[in-house]
Design a protein around this motif. Sequence first.
Motif, PDB file in Angstrom:
ATOM      1  N   GLY A   1       0.813  -1.220   0.000  1.00  0.00           N
ATOM      2  CA  GLY A   1       0.000   0.000   0.000  1.00  0.00           C
ATOM      3  C   GLY A   1       0.841   1.262   0.000  1.00  0.00           C
ATOM      4  N   ALA A   2       2.038   1.201   0.616  1.00  0.00           N
ATOM      5  CA  ALA A   2       2.923   2.375   0.654  1.00  0.00           C
ATOM      6  C   ALA A   2       3.453   2.732  -0.733  1.00  0.00           C
ATOM      7  CB  ALA A   2       4.093   2.114   1.601  1.00  0.00           C
ATOM      8  N   LEU A   3       3.319   1.782  -1.681  1.00  0.00           N
ATOM      9  CA  LEU A   3       3.799   2.024  -3.044  1.00  0.00           C
ATOM     10  C   LEU A   3       2.663   2.373  -4.000  1.00  0.00           C
ATOM     11  CD1 LEU A   3       6.473   1.722  -4.810  1.00  0.00           C
ATOM     12  CD2 LEU A   3       5.656  -0.567  -5.359  1.00  0.00           C
ATOM     13  N   SER A   4       1.414   2.196  -3.539  1.00  0.00           N
ATOM     14  CA  SER A   4       0.260   2.270  -4.437  1.00  0.00           C
ATOM     15  C   SER A   4      -0.371   3.659  -4.446  1.00  0.00           C
ATOM     16  CB  SER A   4      -0.793   1.234  -4.011  1.00  0.00           C
ATOM     17  OG  SER A   4      -0.219  -0.047  -3.917  1.00  0.00           O
ATOM     18  N   PRO A   5      -0.803   4.127  -5.635  1.00  0.00           N
ATOM     19  CA  PRO A   5      -1.542   5.389  -5.697  1.00  0.00           C
ATOM     20  C   PRO A   5      -2.930   5.187  -5.075  1.00  0.00           C
ATOM     21  CG  PRO A   5      -1.516   4.292  -7.845  1.00  0.00           C
ATOM     22  CD  PRO A   5      -0.628   3.489  -6.941  1.00  0.00           C
ATOM     23  N   PRO A   6      -3.612   6.231  -4.604  1.00  0.00           N
ATOM     24  CA  PRO A   6      -3.208   7.635  -4.718  1.00  0.00           C
ATOM     25  C   PRO A   6      -2.400   8.171  -3.527  1.00  0.00           C
ATOM     26  CG  PRO A   6      -5.455   7.493  -3.917  1.00  0.00           C
ATOM     27  CD  PRO A   6      -4.992   6.080  -4.117  1.00  0.00           C
ATOM     28  N   MET A   7      -2.266   7.378  -2.429  1.00  0.00           N
ATOM     29  CA  MET A   7      -1.654   7.913  -1.211  1.00  0.00           C
ATOM     30  C   MET A   7      -0.299   7.293  -0.895  1.00  0.00           C
ATOM     31  SD  MET A   7      -4.192   9.912  -0.056  1.00  0.00           S
ATOM     32  CE  MET A   7      -4.011  10.117   1.702  1.00  0.00           C
ATOM     33  N   GLY A   8       0.284   6.534  -1.831  1.00  0.00           N
ATOM     34  CA  GLY A   8       1.517   5.803  -1.553  1.00  0.00           C
ATOM     35  C   GLY A   8       2.672   6.699  -1.134  1.00  0.00           C
ATOM     36  N   THR A   9       3.080   6.590   0.120  1.00  0.00           N
ATOM     37  CA  THR A   9       4.132   7.473   0.642  1.00  0.00           C
ATOM     38  C   THR A   9       5.481   7.204  -0.016  1.00  0.00           C
ATOM     39  OG1 THR A   9       4.328   5.907   2.481  1.00  0.00           O
ATOM     40  CG2 THR A   9       3.075   7.909   2.892  1.00  0.00           C
ATOM     41  N   LEU A  10       5.788   5.931  -0.293  1.00  0.00           N
ATOM     42  CA  LEU A  10       7.062   5.606  -0.948  1.00  0.00           C
ATOM     43  C   LEU A  10       7.127   6.226  -2.335  1.00  0.00           C
ATOM     44  CD1 LEU A  10       7.659   1.853  -0.026  1.00  0.00           C
ATOM     45  CD2 LEU A  10       9.046   3.811   0.652  1.00  0.00           C
ATOM     46  N   MET A  11       6.006   6.201  -3.036  1.00  0.00           N
ATOM     47  CA  MET A  11       5.935   6.778  -4.374  1.00  0.00           C
ATOM     48  C   MET A  11       6.194   8.284  -4.323  1.00  0.00           C
ATOM     49  SD  MET A  11       2.707   6.500  -7.013  1.00  0.00           S
ATOM     50  CE  MET A  11       1.595   7.321  -5.867  1.00  0.00           C
ATOM     51  N   PHE A  12       5.560   8.967  -3.367  1.00  0.00           N
ATOM     52  CA  PHE A  12       5.729  10.419  -3.260  1.00  0.00           C
ATOM     53  C   PHE A  12       7.167  10.794  -2.890  1.00  0.00           C
ATOM     54  CE2 PHE A  12       1.016  10.448  -2.358  1.00  0.00           C
ATOM     55  CZ  PHE A  12       0.679  11.095  -3.540  1.00  0.00           C
ATOM     56  N   VAL A  13       7.738  10.079  -1.899  1.00  0.00           N
ATOM     57  CA  VAL A  13       9.091  10.402  -1.448  1.00  0.00           C
ATOM     58  C   VAL A  13      10.098  10.215  -2.574  1.00  0.00           C
ATOM     59  CG1 VAL A  13      10.970   9.600   0.044  1.00  0.00           C
ATOM     60  CG2 VAL A  13       8.702   9.959   1.001  1.00  0.00           C
ATOM     61  N   THR A  14      10.001   9.078  -3.268  1.00  0.00           N
ATOM     62  CA  THR A  14      10.958   8.780  -4.339  1.00  0.00           C
ATOM     63  C   THR A  14      10.813   9.750  -5.502  1.00  0.00           C
ATOM     64  OG1 THR A  14      10.806   6.436  -3.736  1.00  0.00           O
ATOM     65  CG2 THR A  14      11.846   6.956  -5.835  1.00  0.00           C
TER      66      THR A  14
END
Length: 428
Positions: free
Chosen positions: A371-384
């Motif tokens: 879930g940390a990688l998944s849109p729309p709220m994925g924090t890992l996606m936003f940080v990277t």
Amino acid sequence: MDFAVGFSSILMLVLLFMKVPVFIAILGAAVSYFAMHPELSQAILVQRVLAGSQSIPLLAIPFFVCAGVFMNYTGVTKRIVAFCESIVGNIIGGVGHVTVLVATLMGGLSGSNLADAAMEAKMLVPEMRKRGFSNAFASVLVATSAIITPLIPPGIAMIIYGSIANVSIGKLFIAGIGPGLILCVALMILVGFVSYKRGYRNPVRVDTSPKRIWTTFKGAFLPLCLPIIIIGGIRIGAFTPTEAGAVAIIYSLMLGIVYREMRFKDIIVGIKETILTSASIMLIIGAASAFAWVLTREKVPQYCTQLFIDHLNNAVIFLLIVNVFLLIVGMFIEGNAAMIILVPLLAPLAHHFGINEIQFAMVVIFNFAIGALSPPMGTLMFVTCSITKCPMGTFIKEAVPFYILLVICLLLLTFVPVFSTGLVDLIY
């Protein structure tokens, strides 16, 4: 269940969609419930928030966060990168494999997937671009590799799950090794396949001679001993998981002295970072604990249990539904907060269906890691993406094969218990 709990749940989701800080969204939902029940004392809300953050096992969180922060100032990262490169540097997609290995080894040191993702995005993505990798692929690989961190001990998610579900944190630490290694191998296979197809190769050969492997191993040996010390110490009863965090801090300070790279100002900055990170985690835990009390008061766990027993009295169907449900929840709610709210609902159900508590814990943690990688709220996606400047749309498109791989790994953990419980049964 009455109207108030339904309204509170919807309010929480709306606030999360509006990108209100997670702890405010959850606490707002709990406050709205109390506002609609004037017979309840507001003191109960305050007590639940405080009680949620006062569990003894949760003391391990600031300790391990501090140890991870200090590790970043000791020069450990560059030593581990050099060691990994000496092993797999000349394989097709060499620096991509290095990224996965570094994430696996550093996961046992930092305990924070966001910290690992930020570090690797700064250090390894420019190197991957220099060697011909696309920015999107490099960004996705770093973000996906950071999922290994919550699985490899000492993951903070394991500490939280163990404290909520009353499961041995020491056993969870050991259980995480299997899923972490499975994901590591699976990612390296995918990196090799994509690199072969797209022609991602090192422009110059890397020194992978036995001499360099031995030299770099000596440099990385002391940091790599930390997970062994933690697990071994807990297993033989030398210290508890909470005390292991304090041991990790002392060990990281010793490495700073040995490597002569940590200065006094780094210790001060590290303590500040630890306070900020730990405070944000504990605020979420406290707020989620209050909302979990609301769900318990309304007998939501009993309602869910009865619903499954009456209509879906099958362990396989239960696990499939739980996976789909948690993957969707993880897309919108921060994993640690969702765990505090949902584990009291789901753990009794898993017990009813005869599912091993350690295996179920790994399934839940792996779901929220995805879930940390998944849109729309994925924090890992936003940080990277914020560090690598990769457009979100391009990131998601490039991540499709990685999502498929993660679901395959999740199904393996769900239906092949030995991957989660094998090491635990062997050691305990």
